[in-house]
Design a protein around this motif. Structure first.
Motif, PDB file in Angstrom:
ATOM      1  N   TRP A   1       1.404   6.986   1.588  1.00  0.00           N
ATOM      2  CA  TRP A   1       0.566   8.212   1.848  1.00  0.00           C
ATOM      3  C   TRP A   1      -0.780   7.551   2.362  1.00  0.00           C
ATOM      4  O   TRP A   1      -1.540   8.351   2.874  1.00  0.00           O
ATOM      5  CB  TRP A   1       0.954   9.285   1.184  1.00  0.00           C
ATOM      6  CG  TRP A   1       0.351   8.797  -0.288  1.00  0.00           C
ATOM      7  CD1 TRP A   1      -1.114   8.856  -0.638  1.00  0.00           C
ATOM      8  CD2 TRP A   1       1.065   8.330  -1.494  1.00  0.00           C
ATOM      9  NE1 TRP A   1      -1.208   8.483  -1.908  1.00  0.00           N
ATOM     10  CE2 TRP A   1       0.083   7.994  -2.605  1.00  0.00           C
ATOM     11  CE3 TRP A   1       2.297   8.019  -1.723  1.00  0.00           C
ATOM     12  CZ2 TRP A   1       0.296   7.476  -3.646  1.00  0.00           C
ATOM     13  CZ3 TRP A   1       2.810   7.533  -3.014  1.00  0.00           C
ATOM     14  CH2 TRP A   1       1.996   7.371  -3.921  1.00  0.00           C
ATOM     15  N   LEU A   2      -1.071   6.324   1.931  1.00  0.00           N
ATOM     16  CA  LEU A   2      -2.475   5.951   2.194  1.00  0.00           C
ATOM     17  C   LEU A   2      -2.470   5.143   3.438  1.00  0.00           C
ATOM     18  O   LEU A   2      -3.763   4.835   4.125  1.00  0.00           O
ATOM     19  CB  LEU A   2      -2.881   4.725   1.037  1.00  0.00           C
ATOM     20  CG  LEU A   2      -2.922   5.432  -0.370  1.00  0.00           C
ATOM     21  CD1 LEU A   2      -3.362   4.371  -1.262  1.00  0.00           C
ATOM     22  CD2 LEU A   2      -4.048   6.753  -0.416  1.00  0.00           C
ATOM     23  N   ILE A   3      -1.564   5.062   4.319  1.00  0.00           N
ATOM     24  CA  ILE A   3      -1.487   4.278   5.390  1.00  0.00           C
ATOM     25  C   ILE A   3      -1.733   5.202   6.422  1.00  0.00           C
ATOM     26  O   ILE A   3      -1.072   6.340   6.716  1.00  0.00           O
ATOM     27  CB  ILE A   3      -0.067   3.523   5.719  1.00  0.00           C
ATOM     28  CG1 ILE A   3       0.064   2.478   4.643  1.00  0.00           C
ATOM     29  CG2 ILE A   3      -0.244   2.927   6.957  1.00  0.00           C
ATOM     30  CD1 ILE A   3       1.540   1.798   4.761  1.00  0.00           C
ATOM     31  N   PRO A   4      -2.767   5.280   7.300  1.00  0.00           N
ATOM     32  CA  PRO A   4      -2.902   6.224   8.468  1.00  0.00           C
ATOM     33  C   PRO A   4      -1.776   6.095   9.370  1.00  0.00           C
ATOM     34  O   PRO A   4      -1.022   5.310   9.884  1.00  0.00           O
ATOM     35  CB  PRO A   4      -4.423   5.639   9.002  1.00  0.00           C
ATOM     36  CG  PRO A   4      -4.695   4.417   8.764  1.00  0.00           C
ATOM     37  CD  PRO A   4      -3.787   4.009   7.489  1.00  0.00           C
TER      38      PRO A   4
ATOM     39  N   VAL B   1       1.018  -1.179   0.004  1.00  0.00           N
ATOM     40  CA  VAL B   1       0.073  -0.103  -0.308  1.00  0.00           C
ATOM     41  C   VAL B   1       0.954   1.260  -0.113  1.00  0.00           C
ATOM     42  O   VAL B   1       1.997   1.465   0.671  1.00  0.00           O
ATOM     43  CB  VAL B   1      -0.986  -0.043   1.217  1.00  0.00           C
ATOM     44  CG1 VAL B   1      -1.720   1.324   1.220  1.00  0.00           C
ATOM     45  CG2 VAL B   1      -1.767  -1.373   1.126  1.00  0.00           C
ATOM     46  N   ALA B   2       0.540   2.090  -0.770  1.00  0.00           N
ATOM     47  CA  ALA B   2       1.226   3.391  -0.953  1.00  0.00           C
ATOM     48  C   ALA B   2       1.579   4.192   0.517  1.00  0.00           C
ATOM     49  O   ALA B   2       0.585   4.101   1.246  1.00  0.00           O
ATOM     50  CB  ALA B   2       0.818   4.335  -2.067  1.00  0.00           C
TER      51      ALA B   2
END
Length: 425
Positions: A422-425, A419-420
């Motif tokens: 910047w998409l990981i909270p 998962v990119a």
């Protein structure tokens, strides 16, 4: 004999019940017979050994037909080489124990990186298919200080095959160069210090069941060989390609390997050349089945009856791509009258249809069935469409069997992706 037969009411691959394999690893799954692979390799070898012109011919198995390492290793044990079309296939052939001097590198779109790898590996020959490729190969070889043997693939304007998408020698096909262009390219290559032209090649299609198109194509190479020699060029090798058809079990359509060898021998008579052949389907197709299970039978009020299987077009692409026929047989036949079914898989595509109005023995939910003649261009084309796990492969050898490519778990499938950040909270 193809070593898939009913014993004690259940289909076996050699000495192993397909029910036992399904119980252990689930379905769908490809199952290969080592005995059939060996038998088909020997039948072709014996046919070629019947003629002086073809006795020392290289049989280079088309890796694209079945690239499983265990399958390649069985065939390497029979003395076969490899016809490859990518760096990955070359690496597979090497990993299976096939010597570089038995590896042919073909394909219309070899990258510079792949060409360099083939040169460093020391493959038998690189089959050049265009002027642009020759220019790139000369540049790559010059950079490596090498001079590889090359063979020019001719488009003889003789197309053949069971479907337009597997015809490769017609004028409009992307493969090879026309005769006149090859004659000019041969002269250009002979003048280079970075490649060594040694011969000609052709491959006109797949699943060819009549020998007349092959005879015509071989005749083109013969005439070109004589013409090139008359101009002072050396021609040591002719690669007659592959494409010989196989019988799809209960369907006719096999060109006899003995007759095939005779046609090749006649074309090479008096030329004193080394021959190469690139069989794929004729070696592997009837050596494998796709084992599947019936999910349910969907009977509509209008009389339509769908046999819904747990295998899909992503497991066996040939029917969707080529309208290819595969005999479908129950693993444990039931008593009762045969009837028509539309045989489909679970993928969300109308194209996920294996057969329409196919008359089959009675089948019910939970029954096992086998797609016959599935050992070539089956697993090699399989994919994970609809996020379906890649179909596993099994090799049977007598009473022994082993999973030679495992079905990935869902966790393994997901772990291959990231998962990119910047998409990981």
């Amino acid at each position: 004999m193809n070593h898939f037969e009913i014993r004690d009411g259940v289909m076996h691959a050699e000495g192993v019940s397909l029910e036992a394999i399904a119980a252990e690893i689930g379905t769908p799954a490809y199952v290969y017979s080592a005995a059939t692979l060996r038998r088909h390799a020997r039948v072709l070898r014996e046919a070629l050994d019947g003629h002086a012109e073809t006795t020392d011919a290289l049989i280079a198995f088309a890796v694209k037909a079945n690239s499983n390492l265990s399958v390649l290793k069985v065939l390497a044990g029979e003395g076969l080489g490899a016809d490859t079309v990518s760096e990955g296939e070359i690496r597979r052939a090497l990993a299976a124990g096939i010597a570089p001097e038995k590896i042919v590198f073909s394909g219309v779109g070899k990258t510079d990186t792949e060409l360099a790898f083939a040169i460093r590996t020391g493959v038998l020959e690189i089959n050049v298919e265009s002027a642009a490729e020759l220019d790139r190969l000369i540049a790559v070889a010059a950079g490596l200080g090498a001079r590889p043997d090359i063979v020019f693939r001719v488009n003889p304007r003789v197309g053949s095959g069971a479907h337009a998408k597997i015809t490769t020698g017609a004028p409009a096909d992307k493969f090879g160069a026309p005769v006149e262009e090859v004659m000019a390219l041969y002269a250009r290559a002979a003048a280079s210090n970075h490649v060594r032209p040694v011969g000609l090649a052709c491959h006109i299609g797949s699943q060819i069941t009549e020998l007349s198109p092959l005879k015509a194509a071989f005749a083109v190479l013969r005439r070109m060989t004589l013409d090139l020699r008359a101009q002072g060029f050396e021609v040591h090798r002719l690669d007659f390609g592959g494409g010989l058809g196989v019988p799809y079990f209960d369907r006719p359509g096999e060109a006899d390997p003995v007759d095939y060898a005779a046609v090749a021998a006649e074309a090479a008579r008096g030329l004193d050349v080394q021959l190469a052949f690139e069989p794929g389907r004729m070696i592997a197709a009837n050596a494998g089945v796709l084992l599947t299970r019936v999910i349910h039978v969907n009977e509509r009020p209008d009389g339509m009856r769908f046999l819904v299987l747990d295998s899909a077009m992503n497991d066996l692409m040939r029917p969707a791509l080529y309208d290819a026929f595969h005999d479908i047989r129950p693993v444990r036949p039931r008593e009762g009258a045969a009837g028509p079914y539309d045989v489909v898989g679970p993928v969300c595509e109308t194209g996920d249809t294996f057969a329409k109005d196919r008359v089959l023995p009675p089948l019910e939910a939970g029954d096992l069935a086998a797609f016959m003649t599935a050992g070539a261009y089956g697993a090699t084309m399989a994919n994970e469409y609809n996020s379906r796990p890649l179909v596993p492969e099994v090799l049977v050898d007598g009473d022994r069997w082993a999973v030679v490519r495992a079905r990935p778990s869902y966790d393994e499938m997901l772990a291959r992706e990231a998962v990119a950040g910047w998409l990981i909270p």
